[in-house]
Design a protein around this motif. Structure first.
Motif, mmCIF file in Angstrom:
data_model
loop_
_atom_site.group_PDB
_atom_site.id
_atom_site.type_symbol
_atom_site.label_atom_id
_atom_site.label_comp_id
_atom_site.label_asym_id
_atom_site.label_seq_id
_atom_site.Cartn_x
_atom_site.Cartn_y
_atom_site.Cartn_z
ATOM 1 N N ALA B 40 -0.695 0.737 -0.194
ATOM 2 C CA ALA B 40 -2.410 -0.789 -0.578
ATOM 3 C C ALA B 40 -2.197 -1.266 0.554
ATOM 4 O O ALA B 40 -3.157 -1.637 1.012
ATOM 5 N N ALA B 43 -4.339 1.814 2.158
ATOM 6 C CA ALA B 43 -5.670 1.149 1.229
ATOM 7 C C ALA B 43 -6.210 0.025 2.216
ATOM 8 O O ALA B 43 -7.602 0.006 2.557
ATOM 9 N N SER B 44 -5.186 -0.962 2.195
ATOM 10 C CA SER B 44 -6.326 -2.513 3.356
ATOM 11 C C SER B 44 -6.491 -2.098 4.281
ATOM 12 O O SER B 44 -7.472 -2.332 4.856
ATOM 13 N N ALA B 81 -6.748 3.877 -4.531
ATOM 14 C CA ALA B 81 -6.223 3.694 -3.689
ATOM 15 C C ALA B 81 -7.997 3.221 -3.082
ATOM 16 O O ALA B 81 -8.299 1.874 -3.101
ATOM 17 N N ALA B 85 -10.197 0.226 -3.415
ATOM 18 C CA ALA B 85 -11.095 -0.363 -2.657
ATOM 19 C C ALA B 85 -12.811 -0.399 -2.580
ATOM 20 O O ALA B 85 -13.286 -1.432 -2.516
ATOM 21 N N THR C 151 -3.149 -5.182 -2.224
ATOM 22 C CA THR C 151 -4.170 -4.371 -1.300
ATOM 23 C C THR C 151 -5.136 -5.715 -1.003
ATOM 24 O O THR C 151 -5.108 -6.133 0.440
ATOM 25 N N LEU C 155 -5.143 -7.767 2.640
ATOM 26 C CA LEU C 155 -6.954 -7.579 3.723
ATOM 27 C C LEU C 155 -7.106 -8.612 4.726
ATOM 28 O O LEU C 155 -7.284 -8.078 5.734
ATOM 29 N N SER C 197 0.429 -1.665 9.864
ATOM 30 C CA SER C 197 0.352 -1.516 8.169
ATOM 31 C C SER C 197 1.801 -0.701 8.279
ATOM 32 O O SER C 197 2.301 -1.443 6.534
#
Lengths: 222, 211, 255, 222
Positions: B40, B43-44, B81, B85, C151, C155, C197
């Protein structure tokens, strides 16, 4: 540069983040050549905001900012400012983003348009200034906290700025690195603004001190 | 490189959705629960980059896609992912769309997985920064080229008349692919030097066919 | 600054249970995508416009989205009819616009606008995390839901890190230009963002372990189904069936 | 739990990251019930490492770790430790990984096998302990820095731990939140280890203080 004028002249500056009460309100600040000014104040009082405004990373909602003899307002005005005013960020992890120490220090000089040879010289000089010779090829991400701080300072010094803005340069350092930073700052010829919570430290490296409180600047004695 | 809402007829949209569902299922099976945060976060990061980084190109600028990078970092997990997104992109920024979500996931995700098989191990074993850089360039170029082919294919399948869009975008895409390659190269080179552990990640997405 | 804001508000649409909204949006999108008749497509746009008004979508951002979509549609209108063969419908500056081409472009435009309006009104008004919960309750695979949630959660955190890094680069006189130096700089920036990350994901995993995580998630959130939700389900079902019926009596799927 | 024994007994523990000089070397530390220990030291001196070793996130290269009356070495040994020793991370964004406050606080209790009703009660209690009633449905990433810190603490407290390990709980907070955390810590009955750079803060919330320096622990007076 006119050696007699002010390096920095801020008049009636206010700054607020969107829809909140102002961080800075009607602030005035003048800094002359060779002055070393300490800045204290609680967390969130606007010390960092003030430094960021000087290099144009934040734009004031009101007031006038004159730096190096010229009024600065547009992004373009600050291009020159950023080449001549070096800002050391609070967290060295934010400042170091290249794989190696060498590349990171070379970044500023390259942006200033220096050629390869001049840049190499700037890197060597900056490293020797902070006493980190031989660190050229080290991976920045793997350095210790103290080493990162010194390298960050080298990245700023490599640009040979006329003014230094230092945001908590000694915070969280072990006693040895702390002392190293202190004597290094004393040896530097530049005018500077130093933010710190450590009043003792400020007293030893600066010539006068200001407190940021309730959006205002007040002269204090330390 | 999105298929916009409304463009794809039912047949193409359905085919895309089916293929995407299969790929996503494989990706989910390969990803263990404790690997979710890692997938994640990558992906972020890639999502943020594709949104805010603008690489100057002549008088204009292009956004990176980074599906090649996603592939070498995530393996099969790149499929879910990208599904996430792309859904967020459709919802928040109106890129792509909901009926074309499947096609777009396939267009982005399958080239990513291909890059995982083609380059991931080689990058892990590369010794020099330069080698990693070149492999990164190759991954970026391969992924985006494959994506272009899939995109063009689904557009033409959606209607022969749409081929004109493909023809017109051929040249700009060449430039975009080049920049994407260089950009991916620098990222991969950086990671190989600074944090080689990044490429150990695909072990987490081991499927039976894993080399 | 946030890149994950939804269209918040207090209208009846906002108060509806997100689960039926997800289902209704999906069925609507599929029906519209399948449709080949103007009366269905136009009703679709009307339904979308009605929902947009009902949910009081803010005019400016909505207009921006519609504009972006329809700019592409203008390009389609100029390109497709002028390059496809067939009977010309009309001529503009002596350029023939083919019959088939115009219909294709018109169909695409109506579909895109209808789906955009419904999608934004029904799902764009859900707090994103509630959307994740809705997916969970609609039996989407658990791992996918969690991937979505994580996710989403990070962000803004990563966006903030990006902005901070970029700011320090600007302070060192960085000005983007079309040069290898710029591409390299952005590459390093992105590399650094990824390293952070990855390191953060390890810390998150550590934090999860500290709170007893042993490789399995437990669900906690739940929804309440109100009377208004039942009304919404019924209304949507009727409208959607009406769409399907009109499509059917109009003679199957033609394009 | 044996109320007379030591909560924590670390003997001769060393830790090094791969191929570097050791972060901790031959460290001994004993903590008894009800003790509140402060931990100071420069950035990278090993304070966080020590906390992470106690809950088994890092494994020492040498030495023995005894927690809650038992020697712990395998991952499984630490499962029980983690349910009874609550660790507050430095960055609340690492600790708050769920979409809403409520889910985040429920995460621990659910993993402990509590049912829905017990979990709901734990969430309510934890929120009222930190004075954040009514925050259940708030989105975690929209909270302010101070709120995030308090909610993180609530996620830890919801598991009803016997010991708290707090990694810079007051760092970066504005004066109001700072004071709130301070008085909250004073009101908690648990034994705790508190890491901080702020010696004043430590002096007010702990009963004794240790400095980590050159891989060693030294008792200091603050």
């Amino acid at each position: 540069m006119n050696e007699k004028g002010n390096l920095l002249d801020i008049q009636g500056v206010s700054f607020r983040h969107t829809a909140q009460q102002p961080v800075l309100e009607d602030v005035n600040l003048t800094i002359r050549h060779g002055e070393r000014v300490g800045l204290v104040g609680a967390i969130g009082s606007g010390k960092t905001t003030l430094l960021h405004m000087i290099v144009g990373l934040l734009k004031p909602n009101q007031g006038q900012v004159e730096i190096l003899g010229q009024t600065r307002s547009s992004e373009r005005d600050f291009w020159e400012v950023r080449e001549r005013v070096g800002l050391l960020f609070q967290d060295p992890d934010d400042q170091l983003f290249c794989p190696t120490v060498q590349e990171d220090i070379a970044f500023g000089p390259l942006n200033q348009g220096k050629n390869r040879e001049q840049t190499e010289r700037a890197v060597r000089n900056a490293l020797s200034l902070v006493g980190m010779e031989g660190y050229e090829d080290r991976i920045t991400h793997h350095l210790s906290g103290g080493e990162k701080r010194l390298v960050s300072l080298a990245t700023v010094l490599a640009m040979e700025p006329d003014v230094l803005l230092l945001d908590e340069p000694e915070n969280g350092l072990d006693p040895v690195s702390h002392e190293r930073i202190r004597s290094l700052l004393l040896s530097l010829p530049q005018a500077m603004i130093v933010v710190s919570h450590n009043v003792e430290f400020l007293a030893s490296v600066t010539t006068r001190c200001l407190r940021v409180e309730d959006g205002k600047l007040k002269e204090i004695v330390v | 490189m999105h298929i916009t809402e409304g463009v794809a007829p039912a047949s193409v949209a359905a085919a895309g959705a089916l293929l995407a569902a299969g790929g996503v299922a494989l990706g989910l099976r390969a990803m263990k629960d404790e690997q979710i945060p890692r997938a994640a976060l990558v992906a972020s990061a890639i999502f943020v980059a594709s949104l805010v980084i603008r690489l100057p190109l002549g008088p204009s600028s292009v956004h990176p896609v980074l599906n090649g990078l996603a592939g070498v970092l995530l393996g099969w997990a790149a499929m879910p992912a990208f599904l996430v997104a792309l859904f967020l992109q459709a919802l928040l920024f109106q890129f792509g769309g909901i009926t074309t979500l499947g096609i777009n996931t396939v267009t982005m995700g399958f080239p990513a997985v291909a890059c995982y098989y083609l380059f991931s191990r080689r990058i892990r074993e590369s010794k020099k920064g330069r080698e990693a850089f070149l492999l990164g360039v190759a991954a970026g170029v391969t992924a985006l080229t494959l994506s272009f082919v899939l995109w063009a294919g689904s557009l033409i399948l959606s209607g022969k008349q749409l081929a004109i869009i493909v023809k017109l975008s051929l040249l700009p895409h060449l430039a975009i692919v080049t920049i994407e390659g260089i950009f991916t190269g620098f990222i991969v080179g950086f990671l190989a030097r600074v944090y080689p552990k990044a490429f150990e990640m695909p072990h987490i997405i081991k499927t039976r066919s894993d080399p | 600054m946030s890149c994950t804001t939804h269209f918040s508000g207090h209208t009846v649409v906002h108060r509806l249970d997100p689960r039926p909204r997800v289902v209704a949006t999906l069925v609507f999108a599929v029906l519209i995508a399948l449709s080949g008749h103007y009366r269905v497509l136009c009703s679709g746009v009307a339904v979308g416009a009605f929902l947009a008004m009902l949910s009081k979508l803010p005019i400016r951002p909505l207009a921006k989205r519609l504009l972006r979509l329809n700019l592409f549609m203008v390009v389609l209108f100029l390109l497709i009819p002028t390059t496809s063969p067939g009977e010309p419908m009309f001529r503009l500056l002596s350029v023939p616009f083919s019959h088939d081409g115009v219909h294709l472009a018109a169909g695409i435009t109506l579909k895109a606008n209808a789906i955009l309006l419904v999608f934004t009104s029904l799902l764009g008004t859900v707090e994103l995390s509630s959307l994740g919960h809705a997916f969970h309750h609609l039996h989407m695979p658990a791992k996918l839901t969690h991937l979505f949630m994580f996710t989403l959660r990070y962000l803004d955190v990563l966006h903030h890190e990006y902005v901070t890094l970029l700011r320090t680069m600007k302070a060192r006189a960085f000005r983007p230009a079309m040069s290898v130096h710029t591409y390299r700089t952005y590459g390093y920036l992105m590399g650094m963002l990824l390293v952070r990350s990855l390191v953060r994901s390890e810390r998150i995993m550590a934090a999860m372990k500290c709170r007893g995580f042993r490789g399995e998630f437990h669900a906690y959130h739940h929804f309440h189904f109100h009377q208004r939700d039942a009304v919404f389900c019924l209304t949507s079902a009727i409208v959607l069936m009406l769409f399907a019926f009109v499509e059917w009596i109009s003679g199957g799927v033609a394009r």
